[in-house]
Write an enzyme that holds these catalytic residues in place. Structure first.
Site, PDB file in Angstrom:
ATOM      1  N   GLY A  81      16.636  19.371 -96.121  1.00 13.62           N
ATOM      2  CA  GLY A  81      16.917  18.706 -94.753  1.00 13.62           C
ATOM      3  C   GLY A  81      18.261  18.951 -94.216  1.00 13.62           C
ATOM      4  N   ASP A 204      25.781   2.341 -91.177  1.00 11.87           N
ATOM      5  CA  ASP A 204      24.741   3.317 -90.955  1.00 11.87           C
ATOM      6  C   ASP A 204      23.584   3.045 -91.460  1.00 11.87           C
ATOM      7  OD1 ASP A 204      23.993   5.289 -88.964  1.00 11.87           O
ATOM      8  OD2 ASP A 204      24.788   6.885 -90.370  1.00 11.87           O
TER       9      ASP A 204
END
Ligand code: ATP
Ligand code: MG
Length: 378
Positions: A81, A204
């Site tokens: 990814g 995050d």
């Protein structure tokens, strides 16, 4: 004196020798009290102190050539990814690479030199993940720092990110019990950071940063945006507003004041994603439905309305009572006023109860007040 990376690790950046750094040493990990913060790093810490501290974290230093070999030259067949830091590839470490390092699959993250992130995020990740170890945080095995190249080597998480599992078109639907387990695991990881001797704000928290093991154990990853929490009487730390739209707390977006409650808000958004199967922010939907919190908030406290926003892919296979409790928890977490949001330790307690509720309802039917739910358990 300002300590720079070069002064700490003078040979770092010379590809022929990176042995200046932490080399294959296995020393018991540091206590959380002695954890070196990012601010220590940029001001007063001595090079040898930092080096000692990171040695205690058991990090291995790899050369770029070694990481090329284990990822088959960062080949597309090993590609896992891509995020803001750069591409991620699968690799396999054999037991001959380093004494004491066992053979295992790993994920290698390579800094995209043309991207928005850089040395700072890489260093933040090494400093935080090198020192903070927890069963619900992804394990950093080592890193590479050669010339301008910056890489990170993690334990491999076979089921990838929660984002892929929850939202990818052809992925198998995650059952209710798995969703609750993931929420609990992630909450434990966040509670650990918040309640550390020197608290950490993760900043995050989102589905793509939650990685899943083969048994769906969830672990937090990506500490590039993490910050040390406020110290002493301070109520917040002030930062440049960074994070991900849809997850970031409104008061943080408008003021840049970062608190643990900002993470709690993001956790609430993630819980909503698990309940509804919708993304925190989805630009492909009609404007009223794009922001998950805005769309869902008014339906969270009424059972009748809640049924309408639950993920249709669950096909009703969940306990309505448990769903109502989870929705009420999400409602508290995404509250507008940060000081009324629960602490992560309280979130963990609630989710633990939900887990017990679900299993209890199967084994001890008489304790459950709404019989209609039993048939809907996983
Ligand atoms: N340790 C790992 N094991 C297995 N797959 C991983 C691992 N780390 C990352 N990945 C895969 O690589 C992808 C990219 O991860 P990365 O953390 O770089 O970006 P992201 O979280 O998707 O985006 P962002 O940069 O916004 O955080 C993840 O979605 C996941 O599928
Ligand atoms: Mg990520």
């Amino acid at each position: 004196m300002k300590i720079t990376w070069q002064s700490l690790f003078p040979k770092c950046g010379k590809s022929e020798d990176v042995s200046c750094m932490i080399q294959n040493k296995i020393i018991p990990k540091q206590s959380s009290l002695s954890r070196i913060s990012i601010s220590d790093f940029s001001s007063s810490v001595l090079p040898e102190e930092l080096s000692d501290s990171l040695v205690g974290s058991n990090l291995y230093v790899f050369t770029l050539a070694e990481l090329k070999v284990i990822t088959h030259g960062f080949s597309s067949s090993n590609f896992l990814g891509q995020g803001g830091f750069g591409p991620v590839h699968k690799g396999f470490i054999d037991d001959k690479l380093r004494p004491g390092l066992q053979a295992q699959p790993v994920a290698v993250k390579l800094l995209d030199l043309n991207g928005m992130q850089g040395h700072k995020e890489w260093l933040t990740e090494v400093i935080f993940l090198g020192q903070l170890k927890h069963e619900h945080m992804v394990k950093l095995i080592g890193y590479c720092c050669e010339d301008e190249n910056r890489l990170l080597v993690y334990e491999y998480m076979p089921r990838g990110s929660l984002e892929n599992q929850l939202f990818r078109k052809y992925s198998v639907t995650l059952p209710w019990s798995t969703r609750m387990k993931i929420a609990l695991d992630a909450a434990k990881g966040l509670a650990f950071l918040h309640e550390a001797e020197k608290p950490v704000i993760y900043r995050d928290f989102k589905a793509s940063n939650i990685l899943l093991d083969s048994d769906y154990t969830a672990k937090l990853s990506d500490f590039g945006l993490a910050r040390d929490g406020p110290v002493g009487d301070a109520t917040h730390v002030t930062t440049r507003v960074m994070g991900t739209q849809g997850y970031a707390a409104p008061e943080y977006m408008t003021t840049g004041h970062l608190t643990r409650a900002s993470d709690v808000y993001s956790f609430g958004v993630l819980l909503l994603e698990l309940l509804t199967g919708r993304r925190a922010m989805d630009r492909s939907r009609p404007s009223r439905e794009q922001c998950l919190v805005v769309w869902a908030r008014s339906s969270l406290k009424e059972a009748r309305k809640l049924g309408r926003i639950m993920d249709p892919k669950l096909e009703g296979q969940y306990s309505e009572t448990a769903a109502a409790k989870a929705a009420a928890l999400a409602y508290q977490c995404v509250g507008q006023r940060p000081k009324f949001r629960p602490r992560m330790s309280a979130v963990v307690e609630t989710l633990e109860l939900l887990k017990d509720f679900d299993s209890t309802s199967d084994s001890f039917v008489y304790t459950v007040s709404i019989k209609s739910d039993e048939s809907k358990e996983d």
